[in-house]
Design a protein around this motif. Structure first.
Motif, PDB file in Angstrom:
ATOM      1  N   VAL A 131       0.841  -1.202   0.000  1.00  0.00           N
ATOM      2  CA  VAL A 131       0.000   0.000   0.000  1.00  0.00           C
ATOM      3  C   VAL A 131       0.872   1.246   0.000  1.00  0.00           C
ATOM      4  O   VAL A 131       0.592   2.231  -0.700  1.00  0.00           O
ATOM      5  N   SER A 132       1.966   1.186   0.756  1.00  0.00           N
ATOM      6  CA  SER A 132       2.855   2.354   0.796  1.00  0.00           C
ATOM      7  C   SER A 132       3.516   2.592  -0.557  1.00  0.00           C
ATOM      8  O   SER A 132       3.711   3.744  -0.958  1.00  0.00           O
ATOM      9  N   VAL A 133       3.844   1.514  -1.271  1.00  0.00           N
ATOM     10  CA  VAL A 133       4.458   1.685  -2.587  1.00  0.00           C
ATOM     11  C   VAL A 133       3.447   2.208  -3.599  1.00  0.00           C
ATOM     12  O   VAL A 133       3.752   3.062  -4.430  1.00  0.00           O
ATOM     13  N   VAL A 134       2.196   1.702  -3.526  1.00  0.00           N
ATOM     14  CA  VAL A 134       1.148   2.201  -4.431  1.00  0.00           C
ATOM     15  C   VAL A 134       0.954   3.703  -4.234  1.00  0.00           C
ATOM     16  O   VAL A 134       0.953   4.486  -5.191  1.00  0.00           O
ATOM     17  N   LEU A 135       0.796   4.104  -2.980  1.00  0.00           N
ATOM     18  CA  LEU A 135       0.584   5.523  -2.703  1.00  0.00           C
ATOM     19  C   LEU A 135       1.835   6.345  -3.019  1.00  0.00           C
ATOM     20  O   LEU A 135       1.744   7.448  -3.582  1.00  0.00           O
ATOM     21  N   GLY A 136       3.007   5.799  -2.653  1.00  0.00           N
ATOM     22  CA  GLY A 136       4.236   6.549  -2.832  1.00  0.00           C
ATOM     23  C   GLY A 136       4.713   6.634  -4.269  1.00  0.00           C
ATOM     24  O   GLY A 136       5.581   7.443  -4.586  1.00  0.00           O
ATOM     25  N   THR A 137       4.145   5.805  -5.163  1.00  0.00           N
ATOM     26  CA  THR A 137       4.563   5.820  -6.563  1.00  0.00           C
ATOM     27  C   THR A 137       3.422   6.204  -7.489  1.00  0.00           C
ATOM     28  O   THR A 137       3.455   7.251  -8.134  1.00  0.00           O
ATOM     29  N   ALA A 138       2.367   5.371  -7.541  1.00  0.00           N
ATOM     30  CA  ALA A 138       1.271   5.631  -8.485  1.00  0.00           C
ATOM     31  C   ALA A 138       0.549   6.922  -8.172  1.00  0.00           C
ATOM     32  O   ALA A 138       0.168   7.675  -9.071  1.00  0.00           O
ATOM     33  N   ALA A 139       0.340   7.183  -6.877  1.00  0.00           N
ATOM     34  CA  ALA A 139      -0.468   8.348  -6.514  1.00  0.00           C
ATOM     35  C   ALA A 139       0.331   9.644  -6.486  1.00  0.00           C
ATOM     36  O   ALA A 139      -0.257  10.732  -6.573  1.00  0.00           O
ATOM     37  N   THR A 140       1.645   9.559  -6.376  1.00  0.00           N
ATOM     38  CA  THR A 140       2.434  10.770  -6.142  1.00  0.00           C
ATOM     39  C   THR A 140       2.307  11.789  -7.270  1.00  0.00           C
ATOM     40  O   THR A 140       1.919  12.945  -7.038  1.00  0.00           O
ATOM     41  N   MET A 141       2.645  11.397  -8.486  1.00  0.00           N
ATOM     42  CA  MET A 141       2.651  12.373  -9.580  1.00  0.00           C
ATOM     43  C   MET A 141       1.263  12.914  -9.906  1.00  0.00           C
ATOM     44  O   MET A 141       1.108  14.124 -10.130  1.00  0.00           O
ATOM     45  N   PRO A 142       0.202  12.062  -9.942  1.00  0.00           N
ATOM     46  CA  PRO A 142      -1.134  12.643 -10.123  1.00  0.00           C
ATOM     47  C   PRO A 142      -1.499  13.638  -9.024  1.00  0.00           C
ATOM     48  O   PRO A 142      -2.086  14.690  -9.298  1.00  0.00           O
ATOM     49  N   LEU A 143      -1.138  13.320  -7.773  1.00  0.00           N
ATOM     50  CA  LEU A 143      -1.449  14.236  -6.675  1.00  0.00           C
ATOM     51  C   LEU A 143      -0.609  15.507  -6.761  1.00  0.00           C
ATOM     52  O   LEU A 143      -1.089  16.603  -6.422  1.00  0.00           O
ATOM     53  N   VAL A 144       0.644  15.373  -7.214  1.00  0.00           N
ATOM     54  CA  VAL A 144       1.473  16.564  -7.428  1.00  0.00           C
ATOM     55  C   VAL A 144       0.807  17.484  -8.444  1.00  0.00           C
ATOM     56  O   VAL A 144       0.770  18.715  -8.275  1.00  0.00           O
ATOM     57  N   GLY A 145       0.241  16.878  -9.496  1.00  0.00           N
ATOM     58  CA  GLY A 145      -0.461  17.681 -10.502  1.00  0.00           C
ATOM     59  C   GLY A 145      -1.705  18.343  -9.949  1.00  0.00           C
ATOM     60  O   GLY A 145      -1.975  19.521 -10.221  1.00  0.00           O
ATOM     61  N   VAL A 146      -2.471  17.609  -9.152  1.00  0.00           N
ATOM     62  CA  VAL A 146      -3.722  18.154  -8.587  1.00  0.00           C
ATOM     63  C   VAL A 146      -3.422  19.283  -7.604  1.00  0.00           C
ATOM     64  O   VAL A 146      -4.012  20.371  -7.675  1.00  0.00           O
ATOM     65  N   PHE A 147      -2.513  19.016  -6.657  1.00  0.00           N
ATOM     66  CA  PHE A 147      -2.230  20.001  -5.614  1.00  0.00           C
ATOM     67  C   PHE A 147      -1.361  21.154  -6.112  1.00  0.00           C
ATOM     68  O   PHE A 147      -1.440  22.266  -5.604  1.00  0.00           O
ATOM     69  N   GLY A 148      -0.507  20.853  -7.100  1.00  0.00           N
ATOM     70  CA  GLY A 148       0.424  21.872  -7.557  1.00  0.00           C
ATOM     71  C   GLY A 148      -0.133  22.790  -8.616  1.00  0.00           C
ATOM     72  O   GLY A 148       0.328  23.933  -8.761  1.00  0.00           O
ATOM     73  N   GLY A 149      -1.123  22.326  -9.384  1.00  0.00           N
ATOM     74  CA  GLY A 149      -1.688  23.156 -10.440  1.00  0.00           C
ATOM     75  C   GLY A 149      -0.646  23.646 -11.430  1.00  0.00           C
ATOM     76  O   GLY A 149      -0.680  24.803 -11.859  1.00  0.00           O
ATOM     77  N   GLY A 150       0.317  22.758 -11.771  1.00  0.00           N
ATOM     78  CA  GLY A 150       1.380  23.142 -12.684  1.00  0.00           C
ATOM     79  C   GLY A 150       2.678  23.549 -11.998  1.00  0.00           C
ATOM     80  O   GLY A 150       3.712  23.669 -12.646  1.00  0.00           O
ATOM     81  N   ASP A 151       2.648  23.754 -10.687  1.00  0.00           N
ATOM     82  CA  ASP A 151       3.839  24.094  -9.915  1.00  0.00           C
ATOM     83  C   ASP A 151       4.283  22.836  -9.161  1.00  0.00           C
ATOM     84  O   ASP A 151       3.713  22.482  -8.120  1.00  0.00           O
ATOM     85  N   GLU A 152       5.307  22.143  -9.674  1.00  0.00           N
ATOM     86  CA  GLU A 152       5.711  20.875  -9.070  1.00  0.00           C
ATOM     87  C   GLU A 152       6.290  21.057  -7.669  1.00  0.00           C
ATOM     88  O   GLU A 152       6.128  20.179  -6.806  1.00  0.00           O
ATOM     89  N   ARG A 153       6.947  22.165  -7.421  1.00  0.00           N
ATOM     90  CA  ARG A 153       7.455  22.408  -6.065  1.00  0.00           C
ATOM     91  C   ARG A 153       6.310  22.393  -5.048  1.00  0.00           C
ATOM     92  O   ARG A 153       6.368  21.717  -4.018  1.00  0.00           O
ATOM     93  N   ARG A 154       5.280  23.157  -5.340  1.00  0.00           N
ATOM     94  CA  ARG A 154       4.132  23.221  -4.436  1.00  0.00           C
ATOM     95  C   ARG A 154       3.429  21.878  -4.350  1.00  0.00           C
ATOM     96  O   ARG A 154       2.972  21.457  -3.272  1.00  0.00           O
ATOM     97  N   GLY A 155       3.345  21.180  -5.486  1.00  0.00           N
ATOM     98  CA  GLY A 155       2.675  19.889  -5.503  1.00  0.00           C
ATOM     99  C   GLY A 155       3.386  18.852  -4.649  1.00  0.00           C
ATOM    100  O   GLY A 155       2.750  18.123  -3.871  1.00  0.00           O
ATOM    101  N   PHE A 156       4.713  18.766  -4.764  1.00  0.00           N
ATOM    102  CA  PHE A 156       5.464  17.799  -3.957  1.00  0.00           C
ATOM    103  C   PHE A 156       5.333  18.108  -2.466  1.00  0.00           C
ATOM    104  O   PHE A 156       5.210  17.189  -1.634  1.00  0.00           O
ATOM    105  N   LEU A 157       5.356  19.387  -2.103  1.00  0.00           N
ATOM    106  CA  LEU A 157       5.213  19.761  -0.700  1.00  0.00           C
ATOM    107  C   LEU A 157       3.847  19.337  -0.155  1.00  0.00           C
ATOM    108  O   LEU A 157       3.746  18.777   0.943  1.00  0.00           O
ATOM    109  N   ALA A 158       2.792  19.564  -0.927  1.00  0.00           N
ATOM    110  CA  ALA A 158       1.447  19.198  -0.475  1.00  0.00           C
ATOM    111  C   ALA A 158       1.306  17.692  -0.296  1.00  0.00           C
ATOM    112  O   ALA A 158       0.703  17.211   0.683  1.00  0.00           O
TER     113      ALA A 158
END
Length: 446
Positions: free
Chosen positions: A157-184
């Protein structure tokens, strides 16, 4: 007398304790190299040096934590106080890792090293007691296999969340700003880690402990550890596994983009590792109970070697490539359940040989293998990118070929090394006899 059965809540809390420790670690393993090099724009070679030096320092830190566990006496036991007091700092440090400020490059490199090293120290303060906890919870091999299976669920579960979910969530939270997305995303995953570790503290109990005195001579204890054949095999097995795992987690993003030219496969290939871990958590215990740890590991690792050798032939067919890749991931995932059980059984072997259990010290040694392995694997990919002059905006054909054969050739070589190590596992068919001899306290020749 039969060993007491563990409560379901205890088993689940133990299994998902790995989610608490591994979720931040897996996100960092999968994307910290990308974050440092592609987002913050730090030099790849410098990042590789940070990863390597930080993890090599764990050689001292992990041993100290393991000794601390063996010396700890508290109203919560020997391992549980560590979960209570490191949970919040661990989550906070994880957020800081993905918060590199807009300073000069030199200052950013110093910040990256200090926060990454801080995360590693806090990981040691939780993960080593966590590994030491299983042999304290039960002496029954069947229960240990079940706990190992549930730990594999938490890992997956940790690998699924830490890999599959990371980049989509970075896009959602960052709105094009990857720095902000990774922090969120770091804030979200840090919170989940905190909840899982607190549940581990509340619900799991220590039933079997080393009755030796809290004070002991450290150097002789380390000497006994390195003469423990089961521990040496477990150390080597985990070291090679995590060199391969760290390298694959780091290189897969580049492999999908630069070699396959299919960035969408990042969110399929990295989570496949977790998905197969989840499946293997159900199939591995009955398989390993039937074959034994040695024969089972040699068989599935040999199969994985054949499958990875076949992968280059399938690059032009994504569906076939993924089918072969999934089968290879399932084969290697079975060895994780085996490794968790091996770690617990090194304690029994140690007690049989030397009369003391030393769960903390033995677990520290294996934890060191996993972290140094991850460091070598991740740093190796970073050094490879630096050596071939990889440029994120204009990668050369030579860089693409280096990425391709690092992915295939390095994996096959490391799988072969893991097979050789597994052949030396000494406990198959011996565990019941060893436990019986310990119970009667008869002197056993070394």
């Amino acid at each position: 007398m039969s060993a007491p059965r563990l409560r379901l809540s205890e088993r689940l809390s133990y299994g998902f304790g790995d989610l608490g420790f591994s979720l931040p670690y897996n996100m960092a393993s999968g994307f910290l190299l990308y974050y440092y090099v592609n987002v913050v724009k730090l030099p790849a070679s410098s990042v590789g040096t940070i990863f390597l030096i930080a993890r090599l320092l764990d050689a001292v830190i992990d041993v100290l934590v393991g000794i601390g566990v063996d010396k700890t006496r508290s109203r919560w036991g020997r391992t549980r106080p560590y979960f209570l007091f490191m949970a919040l700092p661990y989550a906070a440090m994880f957020v800081l890792v993905f918060s590199v400020p807009a300073w000069s490059q030199h200052a950013q490199l110093v910040y990256a090293f200090l926060t990454f090293k801080g995360l590693g120290i806090l990981m040691s303060l939780g993960a080593i007691p966590y590994t030491a906890l299983m042999p304290m919870m039960t002496e029954d091999t069947g229960e240990r296999l079940r706990l190992s299976g549930l730990r594999s669920v938490g890992t997956s579960v940790s690998v699924v969340l830490g890999t599959a979910a990371t980049m989509p969530l970075v896009g959602v939270f960052g709105g094009g700003d990857e720095r902000r997305g990774f922090l969120a995303v770091a804030v979200l995953f840090g919170g989940m880690s905190l909840v899982a570790i607190i549940a581990l503290f509340r619900n799991c109990r220590e039933r079997y402990r080393d009755e030796a005195a809290a004070r002991f001579r450290v150097l002789p204890a380390i000497g006994e550890m390195v003469r423990n054949r089961a521990w040496l095999v477990c150390f080597g097995f985990c070291l090679v596994y995590f060199i391969r795992f760290g390298a694959m987690m780091s290189v897969t993003t580049y492999f999908a983009i630069e070699v396959l030219h299919k960035p969408w496969m990042i969110s399929v290939m990295l989570p496949a590792v977790a998905g197969m871990l989840l499946l293997s958590s159900f199939v591995a215990p009955p398989i390993l109970a039937r074959t034994g740890l040695r024969r089972g590991c040699v068989g599935v690792l040999s199969l994985a070697m054949v499958l990875f050798l076949a992968l280059p032939l399938t690059e032009t067919n994504p569906a076939l490539f993924l089918a072969v890749y999934f089968a290879a991931c399932l084969s290697t995932s079975i060895t994780i359940t085996a490794a968790f059980t091996m770690i617990a059984e090194t304690v029994d072997y140690h007690e049989w040989r030397f009369g003391t259990r030393k769960e903390g010290l033995l677990s520290a040694g294996v934890s060191l293998a996993t972290k140094v392995g991850m460091a070598i694997g991740t740093a190796g990919i970073a050094f490879m990118l630096g050596a071939v002059g990889y440029a994120p905006d204009a990668p050369s054909e030579a860089a693409r070929e280096a990425i391709r054969w690092s992915y295939y050739g390095g994996t096959v070589v490391l799988l072969g090394l893991q097979v050789l190590v597994a052949l030396f596992w000494p406990m198959d068919g011996q565990h019941a006899r060893i436990r019986g001899e310990i119970a009667t306290r008869e002197p056993v020749a070394a």
